[in-house]
Design an enzyme around this catalytic site. Structure first.
Site, short mmCIF file in Angstrom:
data_model
loop_
_atom_site.label_atom_id
_atom_site.label_comp_id
_atom_site.label_asym_id
_atom_site.label_seq_id
_atom_site.Cartn_x
_atom_site.Cartn_y
_atom_site.Cartn_z
N TYR A 222 3.52 -7.63 -7.99
CA TYR A 222 3.39 -6.77 -6.65
C TYR A 222 4.23 -5.77 -6.73
O TYR A 222 3.85 -4.42 -6.54
CB TYR A 222 3.61 -7.78 -5.43
CG TYR A 222 2.53 -8.89 -5.28
CD1 TYR A 222 1.25 -8.49 -4.50
CD2 TYR A 222 2.94 -9.79 -5.64
CE1 TYR A 222 0.37 -9.64 -4.66
CE2 TYR A 222 2.01 -11.20 -5.49
CZ TYR A 222 0.79 -11.07 -4.74
OH TYR A 222 -0.07 -12.10 -4.82
N CYS A 223 5.55 -5.86 -7.21
CA CYS A 223 6.39 -4.66 -7.35
C CYS A 223 6.06 -3.72 -8.33
O CYS A 223 6.00 -2.47 -8.08
CB CYS A 223 7.85 -5.15 -7.69
SG CYS A 223 8.59 -6.48 -6.12
N ASN A 224 5.65 -4.33 -9.49
CA ASN A 224 5.12 -3.40 -10.39
C ASN A 224 3.95 -2.33 -10.29
O ASN A 224 3.82 -1.31 -10.49
CB ASN A 224 4.74 -4.28 -11.71
CG ASN A 224 5.92 -4.86 -12.38
OD1 ASN A 224 7.19 -4.29 -12.49
ND2 ASN A 224 5.96 -6.02 -12.94
#
Length: 224
Positions: free
Chosen positions: A90-92
Site C-alpha cells: 500500500y505504501c509503495n
C-alpha cells in the site's frame, strides 16, 4: 484510476487469497483486528493537525546525507508523507502516486519528502522499486513520527504474525521496538505551520495526492 481505487483493487485480490498472495483467512482476520483496535484507540486524534507547528528534525536520506526540515522549508512549502516501509504494498502504491504528482508540487514551489523507520539501505530499495526522484528519509526508532503523534507499538499477536510471515521489522529498521508510524501526509508552510494533515490508522486508506494541491496553492500565496 485514483490511488484509492488502486489500493482497493489490490486489497480485494490480497484478501481473497488470489495468487500470488495465497493468504489464509486467519491472517486477514488478524490484520483486521489490529486495524480495528488502532482505530478504536483514538491514536490518530493525537497527531498534528492543521494549524499546528511541526517539530524541527534532521534525518538521513537514502544516499546518506543529512536533511533538515529547516533547510527544506527555506526553499519553499513542504509535502511530507510518513509511510511504513518498502515491504508494504500500500505504501509503495502511494509513493508511486506521489511521484506522479511531483511535477505539480514543484510547479507550486514545494519540496516533497517521504519518511519511514526503515534504514537507508531499504530506503534505497524504495527509491529503486518505485522509480522515485524525491528523498526518502530514515526515521530511526520512529522518533520524528512520535513527535508528529504517529508512532504506535504493534500488539504482541501482530508481532507474532509478522514474524511468521518473515516480515522482520527489526531487520528492516535496525530497531527492535516493533513500532510503526500511522500513514500520514502533511503540507507545511515555510514558517512550519501545518496547512493540511491527513492521518488514517487504516493503512489501506490513502488520499489521492491531488487533495494536497489546494493547501499548496495556499502556501504559495502566503510566501508572496
Amino acid at each position: 484510476m485514483s490511488l484509492q481505487d488502486r489500493l482497493d483493487a489490490f486489497k480485494a485480490d490480497f484478501e481473497a487469497g488470489k495468487p500470488p498472495y495465497n493468504v489464509p483467512p486467519s491472517v486477514i482476520e488478524t490484520m483486521h483486528r489490529a486495524t480495528k483496535e488502532l482505530i478504536a484507540s483514538g491514536a490518530a486524534q493525537q497527531a498534528l493537525k492543521a494549524g499546528d507547528k511541526i517539530p524541527a528534525f534532521v534525518l538521513t536520506d537514502h544516499e546518506g546525507n543529512s536533511v533538515s526540515s529547516a533547510s527544506l522549508l527555506a526553499k519553499g512549502p513542504l509535502v511530507i508523507s510518513f509511510y511504513r516501509g518498502v515491504w508494504c504494498p500500500y505504501c509503495n502504491m502511494e509513493l508511486e502516486a506521489l511521484q506522479a504528482t511531483l511535477p505539480e508540487f514543484e510547479a507550486l514551489g514545494a519540496r516533497l519528502v517521504a519518511i519511514s523507520p526503515q534504514n537507508p539501505v531499504n530506503s534505497r530499495k524504495s527509491v529503486r522499486k518505485n522509480n522515485l526522484s524525491f528523498p526518502i528519509l530514515s526515521d530511526s526508532h520512529n522518533e520524528v513520527a512520535a513527535a508528529f503523534g504517529l508512532r504506535f507499538t504493534l500488539p504482541d499477536y501482530l508481532v507474532e504474525l509478522y514474524q511468521s510471515l518473515k516480515n522482520d521489522l527489526p531487520l528492516f529498521n535496525d530497531d527492535d521496538s516493533w513500532t510503526l508510524p500511522m500513514p500520514g501526509r502533511y503540507v507545511v508552510a515555510q514558517d512550519g505551520t501545518v496547512l493540511y494533515a491527513e492521518v488514517n490508522p487504516d493503512y489501506t486508506r490513502r488520499p489521492d495526492p491531488s487533495e494536497m494541491l489546494p493547501a499548496l496553492k495556499q502556501a504559495s500565496m502566503r510566501s508572496l
